[in-house]
Motif scaffolding. Sequence first.
Motif, PDB file in Angstrom:
ATOM      1  N   SER A 152       0.784  -1.078  -0.164  1.00  0.00           N
ATOM      2  CA  SER A 152       0.005  -0.067   0.118  1.00  0.00           C
ATOM      3  C   SER A 152       0.782   1.138   0.143  1.00  0.00           C
TER       4      SER A 152
ATOM      5  N   THR B  77      -3.105   4.029  -2.289  1.00  0.00           N
ATOM      6  CA  THR B  77      -3.143   2.753  -3.293  1.00  0.00           C
ATOM      7  C   THR B  77      -3.228   1.742  -1.934  1.00  0.00           C
TER       8      THR B  77
ATOM      9  N   SER C  78      -8.431   7.373  -3.982  1.00  0.00           N
ATOM     10  CA  SER C  78      -8.075   5.919  -4.098  1.00  0.00           C
ATOM     11  C   SER C  78      -8.823   5.526  -5.719  1.00  0.00           C
ATOM     12  N   GLY C  79      -7.964   5.419  -6.472  1.00  0.00           N
ATOM     13  CA  GLY C  79      -8.621   4.695  -7.699  1.00  0.00           C
ATOM     14  C   GLY C  79      -9.301   5.563  -8.318  1.00  0.00           C
ATOM     15  N   ASN C  80     -10.533   5.428  -8.848  1.00  0.00           N
ATOM     16  CA  ASN C  80     -11.567   6.318  -9.270  1.00  0.00           C
ATOM     17  C   ASN C  80     -12.492   6.846  -8.211  1.00  0.00           C
TER      18      ASN C  80
ATOM     19  N   SER D 102      -8.760  -0.610  -1.416  1.00  0.00           N
ATOM     20  CA  SER D 102      -8.476  -0.382  -3.011  1.00  0.00           C
ATOM     21  C   SER D 102      -7.278  -1.112  -3.787  1.00  0.00           C
ATOM     22  N   TYR D 103      -7.161  -2.313  -3.474  1.00  0.00           N
ATOM     23  CA  TYR D 103      -6.073  -2.999  -4.237  1.00  0.00           C
ATOM     24  C   TYR D 103      -6.387  -3.389  -5.459  1.00  0.00           C
ATOM     25  N   ASP D 104      -5.480  -3.226  -6.523  1.00  0.00           N
ATOM     26  CA  ASP D 104      -5.742  -3.290  -8.046  1.00  0.00           C
ATOM     27  C   ASP D 104      -6.347  -4.835  -8.248  1.00  0.00           C
ATOM     28  N   ASP D 105      -5.763  -5.769  -7.399  1.00  0.00           N
ATOM     29  CA  ASP D 105      -6.393  -7.102  -7.951  1.00  0.00           C
ATOM     30  C   ASP D 105      -7.698  -7.372  -7.142  1.00  0.00           C
TER      31      ASP D 105
ATOM     32  N   SER E  45     -16.771   0.694  -9.970  1.00  0.00           N
ATOM     33  CA  SER E  45     -16.114   1.542 -10.972  1.00  0.00           C
ATOM     34  C   SER E  45     -17.118   2.007 -12.183  1.00  0.00           C
TER      35      SER E  45
END
Length: 397
Positions: free
Chosen positions: A215, A233, A252-254, A268-271, A307
């Motif tokens: 993170s 992140t 965080s992200g979008n 808010s992990y990408d995976d 999203s």
Amino acid sequence: MTQKNRIADLFQKYFDRTDTAEERNELMLLISETDSDKELSALVEDLYISYTPQQSPFIEDQRDKMLQNILSGIDGTERKKVMNKIHCKNRWFKYSVAASLLILMTIGGYLFTHKHTADTQNVKADFRPGSNKATLTLSDGSTINLDDAHNGKLASEDNIEVNKSRDGEISYHAAVGSNTASGIRSTINNIKTPRGGQYHVILSDGSKVWLNSASSISFPATFTGKERKVKITGEVYFEIAKNKAKPFIIQSGNQLVEVLGTHFNINSYDDEPDIKTTLLEGAVKILQLNTGFTALLKPGQLAINKSSGPILVRKADLEQAVAWKNGLFQVNDVSLETIMRQASRWYDVDVVYQGKIPERKFSGKIKRNVNASEFLQMLAFFNVHFSIEGRTIIVKN
């Protein structure tokens, strides 16, 4: 039906081997919510005395294995009381039933403080749990490895001193005699944890931040202007210092999360399939940047940002949401893939699957300070099999 009666009913099904996977998960969850050894031992005694088998599910050669597991079970004094009563009985079948009760509670509740020797199922390697590890990047681009850095003052940014405490905490404080009035150009710092790392930061406004593995947080050394804005992140828990004149905003992200003073967790992990924001205290407003959808959260609520489409608001499992921050793996009715993503980040390992991934849901909890073998042992109780090659855990169907 009371909780005790429900546990008794589930135990009966477990011993008769008529329970479903969902019922076994429910039993493990109920056991994990029993906090004291005295309560557990009393439960064993009651169920041992009242149990009437519908069939004989245990065979003779299982006894020794049961007894070995009992040794790492409940508190010694409580265990002795229970076993004394068991020894007074002359039928080995009921002895095995009582033994299996203790095993189930040892694995299901895990009792947090007890250590177990894992049946590694062809696992010939092991991995230590994560620890306080992070990298601080200053405004000039220089980096400091925080786990190796000395305690005390590390740097100075915008008349703000960056200090590291003995317990591995980073804090930002105004330097003695400094002027941090608005108008000073603020510089951006970044703290990033690797897989197998975590860290605690106190920002210059007094807000407290906990970073989970893999993170990061980017933030001004000192907050100027009309708002306090940071970017993150991964997974981060916040306790925001109240300031009605200067809202705190997290990107965080979008999504943007706007707060005045509150406690909440953002995953808010990408995976992970969604961004999840869980509110414990106060109030937050969530904005989906690409669509303009918004949501207002009250304490005890969870926002699920997919999203696209409206942000979903649900009742939150607060203990599960912040378990990582409290030093626990804790899941309630989640998939094996979700569990193994957490393990991958915390133990700094890769995870691959052989065969079809089990579709059932899992519940349970265990301290995060155990080695990977002990974590896998908890899952092995549910007939999930593993092997290890290098730094890869192979999940076998």
